[in-house]
Every structure is written in structure tokens, then in C-alpha cells.
Motif scaffolding. Structure first.
Motif, PDB file in Angstrom:
ATOM      1  N   HIS A 158     -13.617  -2.986  -1.935  1.00 15.50           N
ATOM      2  CA  HIS A 158     -12.271  -2.557  -1.583  1.00 15.50           C
ATOM      3  C   HIS A 158     -11.516  -3.761  -1.049  1.00 15.50           C
ATOM      4  O   HIS A 158     -11.899  -4.349  -0.053  1.00 15.50           O
ATOM      5  CB  HIS A 158     -12.304  -1.450  -0.533  1.00 15.50           C
ATOM      6  CG  HIS A 158     -12.849  -0.176  -1.088  1.00 15.50           C
ATOM      7  ND1 HIS A 158     -13.139   0.894  -0.284  1.00 15.50           N
ATOM      8  CD2 HIS A 158     -13.139   0.206  -2.341  1.00 15.50           C
ATOM      9  CE1 HIS A 158     -13.616   1.892  -1.032  1.00 15.50           C
ATOM     10  NE2 HIS A 158     -13.612   1.480  -2.285  1.00 15.50           N
TER      11      HIS A 158
ATOM     12  N   GLN B  15       3.133   3.628  -2.398  1.00 11.12           N
ATOM     13  CA  GLN B  15       3.455   3.913  -3.794  1.00 11.12           C
ATOM     14  C   GLN B  15       4.964   4.022  -3.952  1.00 11.12           C
ATOM     15  O   GLN B  15       5.637   4.664  -3.154  1.00 11.12           O
ATOM     16  CB  GLN B  15       2.793   5.213  -4.235  1.00 11.12           C
ATOM     17  CG  GLN B  15       2.991   5.526  -5.714  1.00 11.12           C
ATOM     18  CD  GLN B  15       2.200   6.737  -6.153  1.00 11.12           C
ATOM     19  OE1 GLN B  15       1.512   7.359  -5.351  1.00 11.12           O
ATOM     20  NE2 GLN B  15       2.297   7.084  -7.419  1.00 11.12           N
TER      21      GLN B  15
ATOM     22  N   ARG C 239      -6.280  -1.163  -6.644  1.00 10.45           N
ATOM     23  CA  ARG C 239      -7.605  -0.858  -6.117  1.00 10.45           C
ATOM     24  C   ARG C 239      -7.496  -0.026  -4.838  1.00 10.45           C
ATOM     25  O   ARG C 239      -6.436   0.021  -4.212  1.00 10.45           O
ATOM     26  CB  ARG C 239      -8.392  -2.123  -5.817  1.00 10.45           C
ATOM     27  CG  ARG C 239      -7.721  -3.017  -4.780  1.00 10.45           C
ATOM     28  CD  ARG C 239      -8.666  -4.116  -4.319  1.00 10.45           C
ATOM     29  NE  ARG C 239      -8.974  -5.013  -5.416  1.00 10.45           N
ATOM     30  CZ  ARG C 239     -10.181  -5.560  -5.593  1.00 10.45           C
ATOM     31  NH1 ARG C 239     -11.163  -5.265  -4.766  1.00 10.45           N
ATOM     32  NH2 ARG C 239     -10.404  -6.399  -6.576  1.00 10.45           N
ATOM     33  N   PRO C 240      -8.600   0.615  -4.431  1.00 11.04           N
ATOM     34  CA  PRO C 240      -8.601   1.285  -3.131  1.00 11.04           C
ATOM     35  C   PRO C 240      -8.619   0.266  -2.001  1.00 11.04           C
ATOM     36  O   PRO C 240      -9.004  -0.878  -2.184  1.00 11.04           O
ATOM     37  CB  PRO C 240      -9.906   2.103  -3.136  1.00 11.04           C
ATOM     38  CG  PRO C 240     -10.407   2.053  -4.539  1.00 11.04           C
ATOM     39  CD  PRO C 240      -9.850   0.813  -5.171  1.00 11.04           C
TER      40      PRO C 240
ATOM     41  N   VAL D  16       0.824  -1.201   0.000  1.00  8.06           N
ATOM     42  CA  VAL D  16       0.000   0.000   0.000  1.00  8.06           C
ATOM     43  C   VAL D  16       0.866   1.262   0.000  1.00  8.06           C
ATOM     44  O   VAL D  16       0.377   2.345   0.255  1.00  8.06           O
ATOM     45  CB  VAL D  16      -0.956   0.038   1.218  1.00  8.06           C
ATOM     46  CG1 VAL D  16      -2.020  -1.021   1.079  1.00  8.06           C
ATOM     47  CG2 VAL D  16      -0.196  -0.099   2.520  1.00  8.06           C
TER      48      VAL D  16
ATOM     49  N   ARG E  13      -6.885  -6.804  -8.966  1.00  7.07           N
ATOM     50  CA  ARG E  13      -7.345  -5.483  -9.397  1.00  7.07           C
ATOM     51  C   ARG E  13      -8.839  -5.302  -9.113  1.00  7.07           C
ATOM     52  O   ARG E  13      -9.600  -6.272  -9.006  1.00  7.07           O
ATOM     53  CB  ARG E  13      -7.078  -5.288 -10.880  1.00  7.07           C
ATOM     54  CG  ARG E  13      -7.940  -6.121 -11.801  1.00  7.07           C
ATOM     55  CD  ARG E  13      -7.556  -5.910 -13.246  1.00  7.07           C
ATOM     56  NE  ARG E  13      -8.342  -6.773 -14.130  1.00  7.07           N
ATOM     57  CZ  ARG E  13      -8.143  -6.860 -15.445  1.00  7.07           C
ATOM     58  NH1 ARG E  13      -7.187  -6.142 -16.007  1.00  7.07           N
ATOM     59  NH2 ARG E  13      -8.902  -7.658 -16.179  1.00  7.07           N
ATOM     60  N   GLU E  14      -9.244  -4.050  -9.013  1.00 10.75           N
ATOM     61  CA  GLU E  14     -10.643  -3.733  -8.730  1.00 10.75           C
ATOM     62  C   GLU E  14     -11.526  -4.044  -9.935  1.00 10.75           C
ATOM     63  O   GLU E  14     -11.212  -3.686 -11.070  1.00 10.75           O
ATOM     64  CB  GLU E  14     -10.771  -2.250  -8.378  1.00 10.75           C
ATOM     65  CG  GLU E  14     -12.175  -1.835  -7.995  1.00 10.75           C
ATOM     66  CD  GLU E  14     -12.253  -0.367  -7.645  1.00 10.75           C
ATOM     67  OE1 GLU E  14     -13.143  -0.005  -6.854  1.00 10.75           O
ATOM     68  OE2 GLU E  14     -11.432   0.421  -8.166  1.00 10.75           O
TER      69      GLU E  14
ATOM     70  N   THR F 202      -6.393   4.333   1.373  1.00 11.41           N
ATOM     71  CA  THR F 202      -5.134   4.212   0.652  1.00 11.41           C
ATOM     72  C   THR F 202      -5.375   3.346  -0.571  1.00 11.41           C
ATOM     73  O   THR F 202      -6.508   3.025  -0.899  1.00 11.41           O
ATOM     74  CB  THR F 202      -4.051   3.602   1.570  1.00 11.41           C
ATOM     75  OG1 THR F 202      -2.798   3.591   0.882  1.00 11.41           O
ATOM     76  CG2 THR F 202      -4.426   2.193   1.988  1.00 11.41           C
ATOM     77  N   HIS F 203      -4.306   2.977  -1.265  1.00 14.85           N
ATOM     78  CA  HIS F 203      -4.444   2.173  -2.472  1.00 14.85           C
ATOM     79  C   HIS F 203      -3.448   1.017  -2.463  1.00 14.85           C
ATOM     80  O   HIS F 203      -2.380   1.103  -1.857  1.00 14.85           O
ATOM     81  CB  HIS F 203      -4.227   3.022  -3.731  1.00 14.85           C
ATOM     82  CG  HIS F 203      -5.372   3.932  -4.043  1.00 14.85           C
ATOM     83  ND1 HIS F 203      -5.502   5.180  -3.472  1.00 14.85           N
ATOM     84  CD2 HIS F 203      -6.458   3.761  -4.836  1.00 14.85           C
ATOM     85  CE1 HIS F 203      -6.610   5.748  -3.905  1.00 14.85           C
ATOM     86  NE2 HIS F 203      -7.207   4.917  -4.727  1.00 14.85           N
TER      87      HIS F 203
ATOM     88  N   TRP G 227      -0.904  -1.365  -4.497  1.00 17.13           N
ATOM     89  CA  TRP G 227      -0.014  -1.277  -5.649  1.00 17.13           C
ATOM     90  C   TRP G 227       0.714  -2.601  -5.859  1.00 17.13           C
ATOM     91  O   TRP G 227       0.982  -3.335  -4.910  1.00 17.13           O
ATOM     92  CB  TRP G 227       1.036  -0.192  -5.434  1.00 17.13           C
ATOM     93  CG  TRP G 227       0.495   1.186  -5.315  1.00 17.13           C
ATOM     94  CD1 TRP G 227      -0.032   1.778  -4.195  1.00 17.13           C
ATOM     95  CD2 TRP G 227       0.417   2.166  -6.349  1.00 17.13           C
ATOM     96  NE1 TRP G 227      -0.430   3.045  -4.472  1.00 17.13           N
ATOM     97  CE2 TRP G 227      -0.164   3.329  -5.785  1.00 17.13           C
ATOM     98  CE3 TRP G 227       0.791   2.179  -7.703  1.00 17.13           C
ATOM     99  CZ2 TRP G 227      -0.384   4.483  -6.529  1.00 17.13           C
ATOM    100  CZ3 TRP G 227       0.580   3.333  -8.432  1.00 17.13           C
ATOM    101  CH2 TRP G 227      -0.010   4.463  -7.855  1.00 17.13           C
TER     102      TRP G 227
ATOM    103  N   ARG H  67      -1.498   0.526 -10.068  1.00 17.10           N
ATOM    104  CA  ARG H  67      -2.420   0.670  -8.940  1.00 17.10           C
ATOM    105  C   ARG H  67      -3.564  -0.312  -9.135  1.00 17.10           C
ATOM    106  O   ARG H  67      -4.231  -0.316 -10.172  1.00 17.10           O
ATOM    107  CB  ARG H  67      -2.944   2.101  -8.863  1.00 17.10           C
ATOM    108  CG  ARG H  67      -3.728   2.367  -7.586  1.00 17.10           C
ATOM    109  CD  ARG H  67      -3.985   3.837  -7.376  1.00 17.10           C
ATOM    110  NE  ARG H  67      -4.957   4.367  -8.329  1.00 17.10           N
ATOM    111  CZ  ARG H  67      -5.427   5.608  -8.285  1.00 17.10           C
ATOM    112  NH1 ARG H  67      -4.970   6.454  -7.373  1.00 17.10           N
ATOM    113  NH2 ARG H  67      -6.319   6.012  -9.176  1.00 17.10           N
TER     114      ARG H  67
END
Length: 335
Positions: free
Chosen positions: A332, A158, A171-172, A156, A298-299, A270-271, A273, A169
Motif C-alpha cells: 500500500h 476522488q 492503489r489502496p 486521496v 500504481r499498485e 482510502t485510495h 487517485w 485509481r
């Protein structure tokens, strides 16, 4: 070929000596450096002695608490790290020339993601790529991709290493507070965070956002259990030890856990990665692993992650989610 004045000399410095020097610098100890590199302590000590002899100056002072760097070590370090980066980048570039999807791929990622999201679907990857050997490095620290501590990392944070790393990236990440049904029967569901027991991170990991958030709402009150492993924190909450902050998806995928609403500020989102070294991105074994994990993690806005993964976990591990309400929170995932 390093020397204290310009680090250039007519003879070459042994790359293994530089590797030991950097490990000793980073670990602060010859024995820890030897363990990190998988060599004997006497071998590591001998290589540092040889490097000091080559440079004509001592690099460290040996103290009871470990190694203290001297000015020569301070001057040498950036050049040794530059040489390390060049060698690792060269090795990655050579690996990218591979033709077959085979070999070892080391992936650094949290243990909860392995257990709850990846393992139930992993047989698909294994059948598709039987000559790839996956190694999962699970922990709370960040693997250094520049030093090839892992080929791929899921995190999470970057990346900030510029053009040498490539990231996507996924997903959230939504966080929530969870406790077990047994815990709520014992303690109740007060919205006051001070009315509850808590499970959290080891003090050495106190700078993690989750730990800082908890400290901001309960101060220095005692914590029922601390751990450096995210799975232990989640499972301790599931066992009724106390409340824990965790990714919402992971809480909803643990049968005994239920969310609780508290009178506290939300955890900033957050996201997630996925990161690798640019030179490795298209090596067949890495590319195959990367593509599979991206597709898995992935989302997908149209997908009900909780329902899908509950079904897979029930089949893979025999878990039962009977009687649990369906979840309508956003899709999420987590780190």
C-alpha cells in the motif's frame, strides 16, 4: 458582458476584471486577491471599481476585516465562474493540440510522496523528456484543477467534477502509527494512546481524516507539535517528538521510525487517485508526465514496494536501513 439584470449588455466585461472579482470573492480581500494573481493592490482595486462602474452597482462592502459581498456579487458570481470555466476549458483544448513533448507541467501532490517515492526515480523522466519543466505544488490543500491551479493532481480524494475531470485509481492507502526508536526507549510501547505524546495537523486542518481519527481517540489532550506540512509531521516523529499517524509505506521508508500497535480502531482505508482536466489528458507534455507517474505510483501486487524504495533511497540520499526488519505488510502506497 454581464449586467445585474441578466448580466447581458451591449459592451463586454473585461475578462481580467472578472478574474479579479472572483479572486476577491474567494480570498475575501483585495490585497490577497492581488497576491494570488500576481498584480498590484492598486491594479486589483481599480479593476473591481471598473467592474462596479460597468454594472452600475457595488459588489462589495470594504470592512476592516476584508470584503463583504453584496447582492450584486452574489448574482454575478455563478456567471463569472461559468465564464472562467469556459475560458480555461478552451485554453486546455488548445493546449491538447500541441505536438511536441515540451513545456511546463504543474503537479499538485504531498511532499512526502515527492521526497520518498518520486525524486529517487525522477532522473529517468528528466532524461527521457528533457524539454518538460516539472513544477511540484506540495501542500495539504486540494489544487483546483478546474481553475488550472495544477495540470495534474495526486490525491486521496476522488474527484466529483463529472465529465470535466478524468481520474485513475492508483492503489489502496494503508495507514499506521509510528514512533522513533529513541522515543520508545524513553516512553515505552504501551498500547494505550493516552500514554503517548502525539504529533498532528495544524488546527486549521482539523477536518482531515487523520486529525479527526486522532481527536476521536485522545480527545482534547495537548498535542506535542502541530504542523500544516505532512513532511514535518513525519520527521518530527522520526526525531522522537511523539507518535504520528501516517501512510505505512512512508513510515517504513524512514529509517528511525517503527510501527506500534495501539488499542484503538483502525483508520479506514482510502485510495490514491491521479486526476487531470479531460481536455489536457492527451496534451503531449501532460500525457508523458501522467504515464510516467502512473507507472511509478500504481499498485503492482508482485512488487515489494518497501524493499524497492529502500534500495532507491539508500542510493539517492545515502540513507541506511541496515538492521531494519523486512516488511511483509500489503503493498500500500500513500498520498
Amino acid at each position: 458582458m454581464y449586467h445585474p439584470s441578466g448580466f447581458l449588455t451591449e459592451s463586454l466585461v473585461d475578462a481580467d476584471d472578472l478574474q479579479v472579482f472572483l479572486a476577491a470573492w474567494r480570498e475575501g480581500s483585495v490585497s490577497k486577491a492581488a497576491a494570488r494573481l500576481g498584480v498590484g493592490v492598486s491594479t486589483a482595486s481599480r479593476r473591481i471599481d471598473r467592474l462596479e462602474e460597468h454594472l452600475g452597482r457595488p459588489l462589495f462592502v470594504r470592512t476592516a476585516s476584508g470584503l463583504a459581498p453584496l447582492p450584486a456579487a452574489e448574482a454575478l458570481r455563478p456567471h463569472a465562474e461559468e465564464a472562467e470555466r469556459a475560458l480555461l476549458a478552451g485554453a486546455a483544448a488548445v493546449e491538447s493540440l500541441e505536438l511536441a513533448v515540451q513545456g511546463r507541467v504543474t503537479v499538485a501532490l504531498p511532499s512526502d510522496m515527492v521526497q520518498l517515492v518520486l525524486l529517487p526515480h525522477l532522473p529517468t523522466f528528466v532524461r527521457r523528456h528533457p524539454e518538460v519543466e516539472l513544477v511540484f505544488r506540495q501542500g495539504s490543500g486540494l489544487a483546483d484543477l478546474m481553475r488550472r491551479e495544477a495540470d495534474i493532481a495526486v490525491r486521496v480524494v476522488q474527484p466529483t467534477a463529472g465529465e470535466e475531470l478524468v481520474a485513475t485509481r492508483l492503489r489502496p492507502v494503508a495507514m499506521g502509527v509510528f514512533g522513533s526508536r529513541r522515543y520508545f526507549e524513553e516512553v515505552g510501547r504501551s498500547p494505550d494512546p493516552l500514554a503517548h505524546r502525539w504529533v498532528s495537523w495544524d488546527p486549521e486542518l482539523g477536518r482531515l481524516p487523520e486529525a479527526e481519527w486522532l481527536r476521536s481517540i485522545i480527545g482534547d489532550r495537548p498535542i506535542a507539535l502541530r504542523s500544516s506540512h505532512v513532511s514535518t509531521i513525519r520527521l518530527a516523529a522520526a526525531a522522537g517528538v511523539g507518535l504520528a499517524l501516517m501512510p505505512q509505506l512512508f513510515g517504513h521508508l524512514t529509517p528511525t521510525l517503527e510501527p506500534i500497535a495501539l488499542d484503538v480502531p483502525d483508520v479506514p482505508p482510502t485510495h490514491l487517485w491521479m486526476v487531470t482536466h479531460r481536455a489536457l489528458r492527451h496534451a503531449p507534455r501532460v500525457a508523458a508526465t501522467w504515464d510516467h507517474f502512473v507507472e511509478r505510483l500504481r499498485e503492482k501486487p508482485e512488487q515489494d514496494d518497501v524493499a524497492l524504495l529502500r534500495g532507491e533511497l539508500a542510493e539517492a540520499y545515502g540513507l541506511s536501513f541496515a538492521g531494519l526488519a523486512s516488511v511483509t505488510t500489503p503493498n500500500h502506497s500513500s498520498s
